[in-house]
Write an enzyme that holds these catalytic residues in place. Structure first.
Site, PDB file in Angstrom:
ATOM      1  N   GLY A 606       0.825  -1.282  -0.022  1.00  0.00           N
ATOM      2  CA  GLY A 606       0.034  -0.103   0.046  1.00  0.00           C
ATOM      3  C   GLY A 606       0.814   1.303  -0.093  1.00  0.00           C
ATOM      4  O   GLY A 606       2.143   1.207   0.479  1.00  0.00           O
ATOM      5  N   LYS A 607       0.245   2.387  -0.316  1.00  0.00           N
ATOM      6  CA  LYS A 607       1.080   3.604  -0.354  1.00  0.00           C
ATOM      7  C   LYS A 607       0.054   4.663  -0.309  1.00  0.00           C
ATOM      8  O   LYS A 607      -1.010   4.666  -0.639  1.00  0.00           O
ATOM      9  CB  LYS A 607       1.441   3.697  -1.986  1.00  0.00           C
ATOM     10  CG  LYS A 607       2.649   4.816  -2.004  1.00  0.00           C
ATOM     11  CD  LYS A 607       3.038   4.520  -3.208  1.00  0.00           C
ATOM     12  CE  LYS A 607       4.341   5.243  -3.558  1.00  0.00           C
ATOM     13  NZ  LYS A 607       4.838   5.548  -4.865  1.00  0.00           N
ATOM     14  N   GLY A 609      -0.521   8.859   1.946  1.00  0.00           N
ATOM     15  CA  GLY A 609      -0.108   9.982   2.221  1.00  0.00           C
ATOM     16  C   GLY A 609       1.123  10.073   3.413  1.00  0.00           C
ATOM     17  O   GLY A 609       1.990  10.872   3.439  1.00  0.00           O
ATOM     18  N   ILE A 612       4.802   4.526   2.641  1.00  0.00           N
ATOM     19  CA  ILE A 612       4.639   3.073   2.097  1.00  0.00           C
ATOM     20  C   ILE A 612       4.542   2.039   2.875  1.00  0.00           C
ATOM     21  O   ILE A 612       5.194   2.144   4.230  1.00  0.00           O
ATOM     22  CB  ILE A 612       5.705   2.911   0.969  1.00  0.00           C
ATOM     23  CG1 ILE A 612       5.921   3.937   0.063  1.00  0.00           C
ATOM     24  CG2 ILE A 612       5.762   1.462   0.220  1.00  0.00           C
ATOM     25  CD1 ILE A 612       6.921   3.894  -0.950  1.00  0.00           C
ATOM     26  N   VAL A 613       3.672   1.182   2.785  1.00  0.00           N
ATOM     27  CA  VAL A 613       3.569   0.053   3.342  1.00  0.00           C
ATOM     28  C   VAL A 613       4.066  -1.217   2.619  1.00  0.00           C
ATOM     29  O   VAL A 613       3.711  -1.528   1.742  1.00  0.00           O
ATOM     30  CB  VAL A 613       1.890  -0.219   3.696  1.00  0.00           C
ATOM     31  CG1 VAL A 613       1.756  -1.615   4.780  1.00  0.00           C
ATOM     32  CG2 VAL A 613       1.339   1.074   4.423  1.00  0.00           C
ATOM     33  N   LYS A 627       4.751  -0.032   8.082  1.00  0.00           N
ATOM     34  CA  LYS A 627       4.411   1.319   7.262  1.00  0.00           C
ATOM     35  C   LYS A 627       5.369   2.195   7.544  1.00  0.00           C
ATOM     36  O   LYS A 627       5.945   2.533   8.915  1.00  0.00           O
ATOM     37  CB  LYS A 627       3.055   1.790   8.201  1.00  0.00           C
ATOM     38  CG  LYS A 627       2.786   3.281   7.843  1.00  0.00           C
ATOM     39  CD  LYS A 627       1.760   3.906   8.130  1.00  0.00           C
ATOM     40  CE  LYS A 627       0.370   3.324   7.409  1.00  0.00           C
ATOM     41  NZ  LYS A 627      -0.961   3.789   8.002  1.00  0.00           N
ATOM     42  N   ASP A 723      -9.814  10.558  10.040  1.00  0.00           N
ATOM     43  CA  ASP A 723      -9.707  10.348   8.704  1.00  0.00           C
ATOM     44  C   ASP A 723     -10.615   8.927   8.483  1.00  0.00           C
ATOM     45  O   ASP A 723      -9.968   7.921   7.747  1.00  0.00           O
ATOM     46  CB  ASP A 723      -8.253  10.173   8.440  1.00  0.00           C
ATOM     47  CG  ASP A 723      -8.320  10.218   6.761  1.00  0.00           C
ATOM     48  OD1 ASP A 723      -9.294  10.469   5.907  1.00  0.00           O
ATOM     49  OD2 ASP A 723      -7.180   9.898   6.124  1.00  0.00           O
TER      50      ASP A 723
END
Ligand SMILES: *[C@@H]1O[C@H](CO)[C@@H](O)[C@H](O)[C@H]1NC(C)=O
Ligand SMILES: *[C@@H]1O[C@H](CO)[C@@H](O)[C@H](O)[C@H]1NC(C)=O
Ligand SMILES: *[C@@H]1O[C@H](CO)[C@@H](O)[C@H](O)[C@H]1NC(C)=O
Ligand SMILES: *[C@@H]1O[C@H](CO)[C@@H](O)[C@H](O)[C@H]1NC(C)=O
Ligand SMILES: *[C@@H]1O[C@H](CO)[C@@H](O)[C@H](O)[C@H]1NC(C)=O
Ligand SMILES: *[C@@H]1O[C@H](CO)[C@@H](O)[C@H](O)[C@H]1NC(C)=O
Length: 931
Positions: A606-607, A609, A612-613, A627, A723
């Site tokens: 994943g990527k 804000g 990067i994960v 992360k 969020d």
């Protein structure tokens, strides 16, 4: 438009000219000085006596006294004759320094309009605006970013103006030009106009607005109407669109205001209006502004001014839309009284610039409009330095006649532009920064010791060594000073008792060596070594370095030995490991360990804000998501550990579990449990294969609600996620919903009132009330959760096209209004759902997205209302994570998981199922999405 091209075509008849002349002469006599509060500055003008602008009949003065530094220039001769006005003929440019500020006098807490104009006119003969390179610089209003001035590919004769409406926090207002490294900033003129405090009520100390458009309608010959028609000298452009057969109306009657109208639009402007031919039922106004503004990146607020000027009492009623969204339904203008329509504090999120006025079916006349304004939001989130500190620093600057390029504008704020030699304390987030250290060592200071230093109540460390200070230290009660370094000056006066007392009490470290006052003194503060030592200096000079060197060598050897067997590669990042971690119960990883468990950061899952994960596998085989945070995503790495500490205290089955962290100069990372099903967003949008049934959806909704309830109700202080969105709801292998990314929201003390200084959230999920007030409460999350619930029901994203852009709650509202509630349900459910629960869940979701936070339920209420609709057996949750669902997706797990872990760097052509659940943050970029 941002361009101005005043055409001052010669008037026609002699009578006119004569009449005008008489008026002009009268005006000059009557108006010996400018309207109260007007400040008019012609930047770069060399003559110190003011001149009268021939058109405006107001005086402009040179900019000396408002600014330091910079160079005067005149635009190139070929552009002089065509200049819009005298102010555009000269300019001041700022080749030195990254920030240069004009400081204008103002009344504290008052509202102002400030306008800056820029005419390049090829003053430097370098043709910078047309040579194909980037020519761009920034503007700050006070200590906050206001707007960029972009002159790339710009006609050098054309003027750009920028206007801001702002509340001034102190008794001066600064406007700063920021060098972005893409061309030398310059400015042609500056105008300050006081507004009444009641005007533009949404402008306050934390919200300013920048001009996007201001238009008047009707038949006007002047392209721009301003002072003296408008007392506040606003620029009103004449509407020139020809895409409709506009019909211009006007009246000689005076137009009044309805009580509470806060805009003081001049009557002369309201006496004119435009409507369309009766064959039309609507018209649109598009205000997309062209190339000096990027509407898409802005949040806009439109204000419409209407008054009926068409004689009798006509039947005129219309709806006002922004794109597909209704702003003001069924509006009817009042006869000869202005109605100003705007949504207070509610900025449109997508930079919409198309507004439509549509006749209602009962109306007999088409819509009409007199004037309107559009502003973009400027957040005033950075605080100015404590005003006393500013005052004393300015006194110091004057006292020593210091001319340093960075000593310009606010001393501490914004942080990136703070004055060289100062250290400020920004740690109290809702308080103004304070100055704690001043280093003016070797600055050529002469004369006495400035008393202002003594008055700074937060100053701890003052270094004035290696200057030419003379006289004595003044006898002042020190406030907070801990270190006072006056060594190597010419001080010869007596040292005040009050200061000696503090030195003796160990409260002050005074250094005076190298001053005449020390010539006969054996006192500690006159000695080079702070603690007087009987050891001969020579010995110290020899032994200390020797010991140090051998220590370093020894440590180096030990360290080499230690790492030899431990790490295979030579990049021993571990040498950056910090020595003193906070006491945190979870595992602390080194960079080398992270490298190992992620197989050299091979598989990105994943990527977002925050960073990067990566997928990783621990020594015991447990899978984790690592992360890696971009350092810039966290204000200061000092915020990081307290954040981790909070996270470790939060344990709930519906919140993602933190396994460990890494913090050192090379890495900043969080290690979480791996969630093999990815996130809810992918599954809802991921095509038919992974379609969730109704019960699974309700379970996931309940899981997420319980996770949020825990954050809100069971944590002290409460944690507001800020969020909440489907991309932040992860699913474990049993499809249990788990909330992620709450760790990066901040814990705060009072659950009900908290002024947030940071914008949070993702487009489509933003709480409108939060945006109006900047008051962050748990209800902000409830709003976002409502959107999540609607997505779960409808399968639609929060914002989509149908065919116009529409916000999900509005779309649902429209469907409900039409009585077709069952149209909203996700088609992939194939009508397999319980109709009564559907209605209640929609009802609940719509409750959550109420505009006013007070009308929204708490998460506790949400949880209990959701529980009603889940079969008893399956809502009995098992904490051990025992399977409880139907697993229509089981067969797909290995496949999807396989893809995720092997979706290694660089592979970007796979389907969206590669997006992992760990997007996080504000952006949703994924290297794996094919979009
Ligand atoms: C400055 O302006 C005044 C008045 O306009 C004029 O008399 C004077 O000569 C000017 N001085 C210079 C140096 O241009
Ligand atoms: C506030 O200050 C920070 C640090 O200098 C800066 O990054 C940020 O852009 C500023 N905010 C505004 C609105 O100017
Ligand atoms: C605008 O007014 C002028 C006279 O002031 C008139 O000649 C002209 O036709 C008008 N134009 C429109 C479009 O109404
Ligand atoms: C304008 O209003 C009419 C009804 O008066 C409606 O049928 C039409 O859809 C509306 N148009 C827009 C773009 O909303
Ligand atoms: C102090 O003043 C003398 C003479 O005025 C000058 O030569 C010297 O450089 C100054 N020293 C410092 C440190 O400013
Ligand atoms: C310092 O503060 C005192 C009061 O505490 C005040 O009387 C004095 O004027 C201040 N000095 C300066 C230089 O502002």
């Amino acid at each position: 438009m941002v361009m101005i091209s005043f055409s001052r075509s010669a008037s026609t008849r002699l009578a006119w000219i004569l009449a005008l002349l008489i008026i002009v002469v009268m005006m000059i006599q009557v108006r010996a000085q400018n309207p109260p509060g007007f400040i008019n500055i012609d930047c770069g003008w060399k003559n110190s006596s003011a001149y009268l602008d021939n058109t405006l009949k107001i005086q402009y003065s040179f900019d000396g006294g408002f600014v330091e530094g910079g160079q005067n220039h005149e635009i190139s001769p070929e552009f002089i004759a065509g200049a819009n006005d005298d102010q555009q003929k000269t300019l001041r440019s700022f080749p030195d320094g990254s920030r240069n500020c004009y400081t204008l006098p103002s009344n504290s807490s008052s509202k102002y309009l400030l306008r800056a104009m820029f005419t390049y006119g090829n003053y430097d003969r370098l043709n910078k605006s047309m040579d194909g390179s980037l020519f761009l610089f920034g503007l700050h209003i006070g200590v906050n970013f206001w707007e960029a001035v972009n002159l790339s590919n710009w006609d050098p004769s054309v003027t750009v103006f920028k206007e801001v409406l702002t509340v001034v926090p102190s008794n001066s207002l600064s406007v700063c030009l920021i060098n972005f490294g893409s061309g030398i900033p310059f400015i042609s003129s500056l105008e300050l106009r006081p507004l009444q405090d009641t005007m533009y009520p949404f402008v306050n100390t934390s919200v300013s607005v920048s001009y996007f458009k201001r238009i008047r309608f009707g038949n006007n010959t002047d392209p721009i109407t301003r002072y003296p028609v408008d007392d506040y000298d606003r620029f009103w452009e004449s509407w020139t669109s020809t895409s409709y057969p506009f019909i211009n109306l006007n009246t000689a009657n005076n137009v009044g205001s309805l009580p509470g109208n806060d805009f003081n639009v001049p009557s002369a402007i309201l006496q004119q209006a435009s409507t369309v031919d009766a064959n039309y039922s609507r018209f649109s106004i598009n205000v997309a502004s062209g190339y000096n503004k990027d509407a898409l990146s802005l949040q806009l607020l439109p204000i419409f001014h209407f008054t009926e000027i068409n004689g009798s009492t006509p039947n005129r009623r219309f709806d006002i839309y922004s794109r597909g969204e209704g702003l003001f339904p069924g509006f009817s203008p009042s006869l000869l009284r202005v109605d100003s329509m705007y949504k207070s504090g509610q900025f449109l999120q997508k930079g919409d610039t198309l507004f439509t006025l549509n006749k209602t079916s009962s109306s007999s006349l088409p819509p009409l409009i007199n004037a309107f304004e559009v502003y973009s939001l400027v957040r005033m989130e950075n605080l100015t330095t404590d005003s006393d500190d500013v005052k004393y620093m300015k006194e110091v600057k004057t006292h020593y006649n210091l001319a340093r390029t960075s000593w310009n504008g606010d001393p501490c704020s914004p942080r990136d532009y703070s004055w060289e030699g100062l250290t400020c304390d920004y740690s109290k987030s809702n308080q103004n920064p304070r100055i704690v250290t001043i280093n003016l060592s070797s600055s050529g200071l002469g004369g006495g010791f400035a008393i202002s230093f003594m008055n700074m109540t937060s100053l701890e460390n003052l270094d004035l060594s290696h200057n030419n200070l003379t006289g004595a230290i003044p006898d002042y009660q020190l406030k907070s000073l801990k270190v006072l370094d006056l060594s190597n000056n010419k001080l010869d006066g007596p040292i005040p008792d009050s200061i000696l007392q503090r030195v003796q009490d160990g409260l002050l470290d005074l250094r005076l060596q190298g001053n005449p006052v020390c010539s006969n003194s054996k006192d500690a503060y006159c000695s080079d070594n702070k603690k007087r030592n009987t050891t001969p200096t020579l010995l110290i000079a020899v032994i200390v370095p020797l010991v140090l060197i051998s220590l370093v060598v020894g440590m180096f050897i030990l360290w080499k030995l230690y790492w030899k067997g431990k790490s295979g590669d030579n990049e021993d990042y571990a040498m950056y490991e910090e020595e003193t971690p906070l006491h945190i119960d979870i595992r602390r990883f080194t960079y080398a360990e992270l490298k190992l468990i992620t197989n050299n950061f091979q598989s990105i899952v994943g990527k977002g804000g925050f960073g990067i994960v990566y997928h990783g596998t621990l020594e015991n085989g447990d899978e984790v998501a690592v992360k890696v945070l971009m350092e810039t995503s966290i204000d200061e790495s000092t915020d990081f550990l307290p954040e981790v500490q909070t996270l470790t205290k939060v344990h709930h089955k519906n919140l993602v579990t933190l396994q460990g962290y890494c913090q050192n100069k090379k890495c900043l990372a969080l290690v979480y449990d791996f969630m093999p099903r990815g996130n809810l967003q992918q599954i809802l949008r991921g095509g038919d294969i992974y379609s969730l049934d109704w019960e699974q959806r309700l379970h996931i909704a309940l899981d997420s609600a319980q996770g949020l309830e825990y954050l809100h109700e069971s944590c002290t202080p409460s944690i507001v996620h800020r969020d909440v969105k489907t991309a932040n709801i992860l699913l474990d292998k049993n499809l249990v919903g788990v909330i992620s990314d709450f760790g990066l929201s901040r814990a705060f003390n009072d659950a009900h009132t908290h002024i947030s200084t940071v914008a949070a959230g993702t487009l489509g999920y933003l709480d409108p009330e939060y945006h109006a007030t900047f008051q962050l409460t748990v209800k902000t999350d409830v709003y976002s959760f409502g959107i999540v619930l609607l997505e779960i029901i409808t399968g639609q994203p929060p914002v989509f096209n149908d065919p116009h852009t529409v916000h999900l709650p509005n779309w649902v509202r429209q469907k409900i209004a039409k009585g077709s509630i069952h149209d909203v349900i996700d088609k992939r459910l194939l009508d397999q759902y319980d109709a009564s629960s559907l209605e209640s869940v929609i009802d609940l979701a719509m409750n959550c997205v109420e505009n006013a936070a007070i009308d929204r339920p708490s998460m506790t209420e949400v949880v209990s209302r959701l529980k009603v609709w889940l079969p008893v057996s399956s809502s009995k949750q098992s904490t051990s994570g025992t399977p409880r669902r139907k697993y229509s997706m089981d067969a797909d797990i290995p496949k999807q998981f396989q893809l995720m872990v092997s979706g290694v760097s660089g592979v970007s052509n796979e389907s969206s199922s590669f997006q992992s659940g760990y997007t996080g943050g504000l952006t949703e970029i994924s290297t794996f999405s094919g979009r």
